[in-house]
Write a protein that holds these residues in place. Structure first.
Motif, short mmCIF file in Angstrom:
data_model
loop_
_atom_site.label_atom_id
_atom_site.label_comp_id
_atom_site.label_asym_id
_atom_site.label_seq_id
_atom_site.Cartn_x
_atom_site.Cartn_y
_atom_site.Cartn_z
N ASP A 163 19.69 -18.27 36.37
CA ASP A 163 19.26 -19.62 36.03
C ASP A 163 17.75 -19.71 36.19
O ASP A 163 17.23 -19.81 37.30
CB ASP A 163 19.96 -20.65 36.92
N VAL A 198 20.36 -22.47 31.10
CA VAL A 198 20.90 -21.62 32.15
C VAL A 198 21.49 -20.39 31.47
O VAL A 198 22.46 -20.48 30.71
CB VAL A 198 21.99 -22.35 32.97
N SER A 235 25.70 -19.32 33.75
CA SER A 235 25.89 -20.43 34.68
C SER A 235 26.93 -20.12 35.74
O SER A 235 27.75 -19.19 35.61
CB SER A 235 26.32 -21.68 33.91
N ASN A 236 26.92 -20.92 36.80
CA ASN A 236 27.93 -20.81 37.85
C ASN A 236 29.33 -21.05 37.30
O ASN A 236 30.29 -20.40 37.71
CB ASN A 236 27.61 -21.78 38.98
N VAL A 283 20.87 -20.86 41.11
CA VAL A 283 20.32 -22.12 40.63
C VAL A 283 18.81 -21.99 40.61
O VAL A 283 18.21 -21.37 41.50
CB VAL A 283 20.75 -23.32 41.51
N ARG A 287 14.89 -27.05 39.85
CA ARG A 287 15.74 -28.15 39.40
C ARG A 287 15.83 -29.23 40.47
O ARG A 287 15.95 -28.93 41.66
CB ARG A 287 17.14 -27.64 39.07
N ALA A 344 18.95 -28.79 42.66
CA ALA A 344 19.20 -27.39 43.04
C ALA A 344 20.14 -27.27 44.23
O ALA A 344 21.11 -26.50 44.20
CB ALA A 344 17.88 -26.68 43.32
N GLU A 398 23.70 -28.35 43.33
CA GLU A 398 24.38 -27.40 42.47
C GLU A 398 24.85 -26.17 43.25
O GLU A 398 25.96 -25.68 43.03
CB GLU A 398 23.47 -26.98 41.31
N LEU A 399 24.01 -25.69 44.16
CA LEU A 399 24.43 -24.53 44.94
C LEU A 399 25.58 -24.89 45.88
O LEU A 399 26.52 -24.11 46.04
CB LEU A 399 23.25 -23.96 45.74
#
Length: 286
Positions: free
Chosen positions: A60, A68, A71-72, A92, A96, A99, A102-103
């Protein structure tokens, strides 16, 4: 049995259905003249190298690239195909605004196994303040980190941000977090070896694909750039197998490393035991 700790699933067919997205991914990651890979064929290729588990690395750099790359959610989709075989890492872009969220979602909801960071692509040093909250989250969730280290073949990447010694402060500040310097930090392999000797939480992998082929490169790195007995005498517990697929087929990487003379117990550690410890799987069936 072998655990491959370094596979980029950029060409895995289930995440290549959007042709425009696939093209942009290949442009960003410098995978030109490559086509999507059939999953059944990939499994046959892994079997040729006795590979029983593979670690999938996302990417990412979306703040710069606008997309991305892997992506995850795409990693989680691949892991769901066979969770006993595929181990998914999370990532990530730390630039962002979401961030950390998202993690945390990748760990808590998607169940991904650790964090992958490419500071060469991000163009930031490992101790950049934007990365610190991500490291803290890895400590909270007891997740390891795989760093790209050394020269990077991807587009718009600068190796100065991924020189092995730049990661020393991370190893010192987060001793509870296992860290892997991928690619053995090539071409700075002696820097990598020195760090492995000092920090218990620091590992490296063999994802090397630069000059010649594995039969030439592995002896050069592990018997000439390093002392002949460093692997056996000093680093047997700190090195993990990684192929760097799709740049090189895992079976070629495995056979290249097979050609390097080392003690049988060292080889066993490199091929699977060290990865079990790195991911905290000790005591589980391999």
């Amino acid at each position: 049995m072998v655990i491959d700790t370094h596979i980029h699933p950029a060409l895995f067919a289930p995440i290549c259905e959007d042709q425009e997205r696939f093209r942009r991914r290949c442009d960003a990651m410098n995978y030109h003249l490559m086509k999507p890979s059939d999953m059944a064929l990939l499994r046959k290729q892994y079997a040729l190298a006795d590979i029983g588990r593979v670690v999938l690395l996302p990417e990412d750099c979306s703040v710069e690239s606008g997309m991305v790359e892997i992506s995850n959610d795409e990693i989680a989709k691949l892991v769901a195909l066979d969770a006993q075989f595929y181990i998914g890492m999370a990532t990530v872009d730390p630039r962002r605004p979401d961030a950390v969220q998202e993690l945390e979602r990748a760990f808590a909801e998607l169940g991904l196994a650790g964090l992958a960071v490419n500071t060469a692509r991000l163009k930031m040093y490992p101790m950049d303040e934007r990365l610190v909250p991500l490291y803290d989250l890895c400590r909270k969730y007891h997740k390891p980190i795989i760093f790209h280290a050394g020269f990077c073949l991807e587009n718009n990447a600068l190796a100065k941000y991924a020189r092995p010694m730049e990661f020393e402060e991370v190893a010192l500040r987060w001793p509870e977090v296992n860290l892997c310097l991928a690619h053995f930090g090539w071409p700075w392999v002696q820097e990598t070896a020195a760090l492995l000797l000092k920090y218990p939480n620091l590992y490296a992998n063999t994802a090397l694909m630069n000059f010649d082929g594995p039969y030439q490169l592995f002896p050069k790195v592990f018997k000439q750039d390093m002392g002949e007995y460093w692997l056996d005498h000093n680093l047997a517990d700190k090195v993990m197998f990684g192929s760097d697929s799709p740049r090189i087929r895992p079976v070629r990487s495995k056979r290249g490393l097979d050609s390097v003379e080392m003690l049988p117990e060292t080889r066993e550690k490199i091929y699977w035991k060290n990865a079990m410890r790195f991911f905290g799987w000790e005591g589980q069936n391999k």
